[in-house]
Design a protein around this motif. Structure first.
Motif, short mmCIF file in Angstrom:
data_model
loop_
_atom_site.label_atom_id
_atom_site.label_comp_id
_atom_site.label_asym_id
_atom_site.label_seq_id
_atom_site.Cartn_x
_atom_site.Cartn_y
_atom_site.Cartn_z
N LEU A 59 12.91 14.45 -2.93
CA LEU A 59 12.38 15.47 -4.00
C LEU A 59 13.54 16.60 -4.24
O LEU A 59 13.51 17.23 -5.03
CB LEU A 59 11.02 16.07 -3.68
CG LEU A 59 9.84 14.87 -3.69
CD1 LEU A 59 8.54 15.47 -3.49
CD2 LEU A 59 9.87 14.13 -5.13
N LYS A 60 14.00 16.93 -3.01
CA LYS A 60 14.82 18.42 -3.14
C LYS A 60 16.24 17.84 -2.74
O LYS A 60 17.03 18.77 -2.36
CB LYS A 60 14.23 19.24 -1.93
CG LYS A 60 12.87 19.84 -2.27
CD LYS A 60 12.40 20.67 -1.33
CE LYS A 60 11.09 21.11 -1.61
NZ LYS A 60 10.45 22.45 -0.76
N ALA A 61 16.74 16.74 -2.69
CA ALA A 61 17.95 16.05 -2.27
C ALA A 61 18.73 16.29 -3.80
O ALA A 61 18.15 15.97 -4.66
CB ALA A 61 18.07 14.72 -1.76
N GLY A 62 20.06 16.61 -3.49
CA GLY A 62 20.84 16.59 -4.56
C GLY A 62 21.59 15.27 -4.87
O GLY A 62 21.45 14.29 -4.16
N ALA A 70 0.68 -1.28 -0.08
CA ALA A 70 -0.01 0.24 0.16
C ALA A 70 0.95 1.31 -0.09
O ALA A 70 0.72 2.21 -0.60
CB ALA A 70 -0.78 0.07 1.12
N ILE A 71 2.04 1.14 0.81
CA ILE A 71 2.76 2.39 0.84
C ILE A 71 3.56 2.64 -0.48
O ILE A 71 3.91 3.65 -1.00
CB ILE A 71 3.86 2.46 2.00
CG1 ILE A 71 2.90 2.56 3.41
CG2 ILE A 71 4.84 3.49 1.96
CD1 ILE A 71 2.14 3.55 3.76
N VAL A 72 3.92 1.23 -0.91
CA VAL A 72 4.79 1.43 -2.29
C VAL A 72 3.90 2.22 -3.35
O VAL A 72 4.64 3.02 -4.30
CB VAL A 72 5.45 0.10 -2.75
CG1 VAL A 72 5.83 -0.02 -4.14
CG2 VAL A 72 6.25 -0.43 -1.77
N ILE A 73 2.62 1.62 -3.51
CA ILE A 73 1.80 2.29 -4.43
C ILE A 73 1.58 3.88 -4.26
O ILE A 73 1.71 4.59 -5.30
CB ILE A 73 0.60 1.55 -4.39
CG1 ILE A 73 0.67 0.21 -4.80
CG2 ILE A 73 -0.51 2.13 -5.55
CD1 ILE A 73 -0.69 -0.69 -4.79
N PHE A 74 1.57 4.08 -2.81
CA PHE A 74 1.10 5.57 -2.41
C PHE A 74 2.54 6.39 -3.00
O PHE A 74 2.37 7.40 -3.52
CB PHE A 74 1.25 5.74 -1.03
CG PHE A 74 1.05 7.02 -0.29
CD1 PHE A 74 0.17 7.82 -0.73
CD2 PHE A 74 1.82 7.15 0.37
CE1 PHE A 74 0.25 9.26 -0.24
CE2 PHE A 74 1.99 8.63 1.05
CZ PHE A 74 0.95 9.54 0.76
N ALA A 106 5.33 10.34 -6.38
CA ALA A 106 6.66 10.50 -6.56
C ALA A 106 7.37 10.94 -5.14
O ALA A 106 8.12 12.00 -5.42
CB ALA A 106 6.74 11.51 -7.59
N LEU A 107 7.22 10.34 -4.14
CA LEU A 107 7.71 10.60 -2.94
C LEU A 107 9.08 9.55 -2.53
O LEU A 107 9.09 9.48 -1.28
CB LEU A 107 6.73 10.65 -1.95
CG LEU A 107 5.58 11.69 -1.78
CD1 LEU A 107 4.64 11.16 -0.81
CD2 LEU A 107 6.20 12.74 -1.53
N LYS A 161 7.44 19.21 5.17
CA LYS A 161 6.61 20.13 4.30
C LYS A 161 6.33 19.39 3.12
O LYS A 161 5.12 19.60 2.45
CB LYS A 161 7.23 21.30 4.25
CG LYS A 161 7.37 22.20 5.27
CD LYS A 161 8.28 23.36 4.94
CE LYS A 161 8.23 24.37 6.22
NZ LYS A 161 9.24 25.67 5.90
N VAL A 162 7.27 18.71 2.40
CA VAL A 162 7.02 17.66 1.34
C VAL A 162 5.72 17.02 1.46
O VAL A 162 4.93 16.72 0.51
CB VAL A 162 8.31 17.13 0.88
CG1 VAL A 162 7.80 16.16 -0.45
CG2 VAL A 162 9.19 18.19 0.22
N LEU A 163 5.61 16.24 2.63
CA LEU A 163 4.55 15.32 2.87
C LEU A 163 3.38 16.19 3.16
O LEU A 163 2.11 15.56 2.46
CB LEU A 163 4.90 14.48 4.04
CG LEU A 163 5.89 13.35 3.83
CD1 LEU A 163 6.20 12.45 4.84
CD2 LEU A 163 5.14 12.28 2.88
N GLY A 164 3.15 16.97 3.87
CA GLY A 164 1.97 17.81 4.31
C GLY A 164 1.02 16.63 4.76
O GLY A 164 1.15 15.90 5.60
#
Length: 311
Positions: free
Chosen positions: A95-98, A80-84, A89-90, A171-174
């Motif tokens: 998302l903000k990492a280099g 369920a979490i993998v699909i989420f 795209a989490l 903040k990305v998760l919200g």
């Protein structure tokens, strides 16, 4: 350990870590203490399980069913979490990492040391409990477990506070932060119901077993009182196995399915016992989501178990 103590240790560490940074010697020392405390916690957990006469007595009778219930609940929770994660795209909260951060995460996931350490500590603990302490008074084990857990949560808190990326990740998760436990809960219930049908249980009985979410003491007692001792014993063992399997599979789940997926196996236990393992395997970024998930699922157990038994 009581919730207020968990909050005290964890957030005291976060408060202290906030005034430090990752290069501070105290933060590095806290990381070493965390790893050492993790070994002690796993040994005491294993010893507690191995010495528990109730588990030993029922293992041959319903052990296989409980084991399969636990595996199925974990698999569907992770799924369920993998699909989420894929849908939004989490993956790995990057998302903000280099590129350097991604390489560092990949190197950590490629290191099997933690997997070996976790597995060995639990197995050694179980063997010690089974061969030397089964059936005896072992109140001291709970004391050791609580103290080591307190130290671990404090160390985990320091790591979180010293990491400047945590707030960005939150903040990305919200709002998605609160979807995670719902999906884990749904996955646990689906897995338990499917296996329950195979073993001949009703939907309500199977769902009640799955709704323990790893909290074996409460779910076992509730089901024994509201339904039967047999189903209560099955729920107890199922959720014991879920906690034990969580400890063993977390490194593999984090490695192959991503950091957020490491929250799923532990269910309700990610608010306390398995939280340090989630941090070690999934990183500091998933600690707060894991804690929130554990609190929500723990709150749901005494509500959902009676509800499903009434169906």
């Amino acid at each position: 350990m009581d919730l207020y103590l968990i909050i005290l240790f964890l957030f005291s560490g976060i408060g202290l870590g906030f005034f430090l940074d990752q290069e501070n010697y105290f933060v590095k020392f806290a990381d070493l203490i965390t790893k050492g405390g993790l070994v002690i916690l796993l040994l005491s957990m294993g010893t507690n399980l191995g010495s528990n006469e109730q588990i030993v007595l029922h293992l041959g009778e319903i052990g296989l069913q409980a084991f399969v219930f636990a595996i199925s609940s974990i698999i569907f929770s992770v799924l369920a979490i993998v699909i989420f994660v894929k849908s939004f795209a989490l993956n790995n909260l990057l998302l903000k990492a280099g590129p350097e951060t991604e390489v560092e995460i990949e190197e950590e996931n490629g290191d099997n040391t933690m997997t070996i350490l976790i597995f060995t500590s639990v197995i050694v603990g179980i063997l010690i409990g089974y061969f030397f302490l089964v059936g005896s008074e072992n109140a001291w084990i709970d004391t050791v477990t609580n103290y080591s857990l307190g130290v671990l949560l404090f160390g985990v808190g320091i790591d979180i506070g010293a990491s400047r990326e945590i707030l960005k990740d939150i903040k990305v998760l919200g709002w998605k932060l609160f979807v995670i436990p719902i999906l884990i809960g749904i996955g646990s219930l689906v897995g338990a119901i499917l296996i329950g049908i195979f073993f001949g249980f009703t939907t309500g009985e199977s769902a009640a077993v799955g709704a323990g979410f790893g909290w074996y003491s409460l779910s076992g007692v509730l089901i024994s009182k509201l339904h039967s001792a047999e189903l209560g014993s099955l729920a107890f063992l199922t959720n014991v196995f879920r906690e034990l399997l969580t400890v063993m599979v977390l490194p593999l789940v984090a490695k192959y399915f991503g950091s957020l997926a490491s929250i799923a196996p532990g269910g309700a236990t990610t608010m306390d016992v398995t939280l340090p393992m989630v941090k070690e395997c999934g990183g500091e970024a998933v600690v707060i989501p894991a804690f929130v998930s554990g609190v929500i699922l723990s709150t749901a157990v005494p509500i959902l178990v009676p509800f499903f038994l009434s169906l």
